[in-house]
Design a protein around this motif. Structure first.
Motif, short mmCIF file in Angstrom:
data_model
loop_
_atom_site.label_atom_id
_atom_site.label_comp_id
_atom_site.label_asym_id
_atom_site.label_seq_id
_atom_site.Cartn_x
_atom_site.Cartn_y
_atom_site.Cartn_z
N GLY A 58 0.78 -1.23 0.00
CA GLY A 58 0.00 0.00 0.00
C GLY A 58 0.81 1.28 0.00
N SER B 294 -5.25 10.59 1.23
CA SER B 294 -5.25 9.47 2.16
C SER B 294 -4.54 8.27 1.57
CB SER B 294 -6.70 9.08 2.52
OG SER B 294 -7.34 10.13 3.20
N PHE C 225 -3.76 9.35 11.88
CA PHE C 225 -3.61 7.96 11.46
C PHE C 225 -4.48 7.07 12.35
CE2 PHE C 225 1.03 8.36 9.72
CZ PHE C 225 0.61 9.39 8.90
N THR C 226 -4.97 5.98 11.76
CA THR C 226 -5.78 5.02 12.51
C THR C 226 -5.27 3.62 12.24
OG1 THR C 226 -7.74 6.45 12.34
CG2 THR C 226 -8.10 4.14 12.90
N SER D 188 -1.26 -1.92 4.48
CA SER D 188 -1.67 -3.22 4.99
C SER D 188 -0.44 -4.04 5.34
CB SER D 188 -2.50 -3.98 3.94
OG SER D 188 -3.65 -3.26 3.57
N SER E 13 -5.85 -0.47 12.69
CA SER E 13 -6.92 -1.44 12.88
C SER E 13 -6.38 -2.81 12.49
CB SER E 13 -8.15 -1.09 12.05
OG SER E 13 -7.84 -1.09 10.66
N ARG F 226 -3.76 3.93 2.69
CA ARG F 226 -3.91 2.85 3.66
C ARG F 226 -2.84 1.79 3.44
NH1 ARG F 226 -8.80 -1.42 5.06
NH2 ARG F 226 -8.05 -2.44 3.14
N TYR G 254 -3.72 -2.86 9.64
CA TYR G 254 -3.80 -1.76 8.69
C TYR G 254 -3.36 -0.45 9.36
CZ TYR G 254 -6.94 -5.13 6.48
OH TYR G 254 -7.48 -6.26 5.94
N LEU G 255 -2.93 0.49 8.53
CA LEU G 255 -2.68 1.84 9.00
C LEU G 255 -3.32 2.80 8.00
CD1 LEU G 255 -1.25 3.52 11.22
CD2 LEU G 255 0.64 3.82 9.58
N GLN G 256 -4.39 3.43 8.42
CA GLN G 256 -5.05 4.43 7.60
C GLN G 256 -4.37 5.77 7.87
OE1 GLN G 256 -7.65 4.11 5.31
NE2 GLN G 256 -7.30 6.28 4.87
N MET G 257 -3.84 6.36 6.81
CA MET G 257 -3.12 7.63 6.92
C MET G 257 -3.97 8.72 6.30
SD MET G 257 0.60 6.14 5.70
CE MET G 257 1.35 7.75 5.75
N ASN G 258 -4.49 9.59 7.12
CA ASN G 258 -5.27 10.72 6.64
C ASN G 258 -4.47 12.01 6.80
OD1 ASN G 258 -7.46 9.05 6.05
ND2 ASN G 258 -8.36 9.34 8.07
#
Length: 122
Positions: A8, A17, A68-69, A21, A71, A19, A80-84
């Motif tokens: 990713g 954004s 960042f989130t 994985s 999950s 994400r 996962y790392l969601q990067m906003n």
């Protein structure tokens, strides 16, 4: 053989954004913390986020808190790392990490991924 494989990463513009994985294989990590680190050019590797096997009470470094989130999906053995709203300061190699069963994130990491490059352009 345990493997953590990140995906990713790539080039993203500031404010967009992304994400990441990390798929684990070789064993399950459903009761082990998993997390993310980052190494920026010329800097040491730094902790970003970690999440318990239960998925509750994730912990974040101040540098990414609120943007960042982290999950996980234990059925897929994936974190996962969601990067906003990334900024150019978020540029670096992002590493997935896994700890031992019952460990805490501040203890020694047991497994590392090979890393994925994230470049944030301004």
């Amino acid at each position: 053989q345990v493997q953590l494989v990140e995906s990713g990463g790539g080039l993203v513009q500031a404010g967009d954004s992304l994400r990441l994985s990390c798929a684990a294989s070789g064993r399950t990590f459903s009761i082990a913390p998993m997390g993310w680190f980052r190494q920026a050019p010329g800097k040491e590797r730094e902790f970003l986020a970690a999440i318990r096997g239960s998925g509750r009470n994730p912990y974040y470094a101040d540098s990414v808190k609120g943007r960042f989130t982290i999950s996980r999906d234990n059925a897929k053995n994936t974190v996962y790392l969601q990067m906003n709203s990334p900024t150019p300061e978020d540029t670096g190699v992002y590493y997935c990490a896994a700890w031992g069963d019952g460990s805490s994130w501040w203890e020694e990491v047991h497994y590392w991924g090979q890393g994925t490059q994230v470049t944030v352009s301004s």
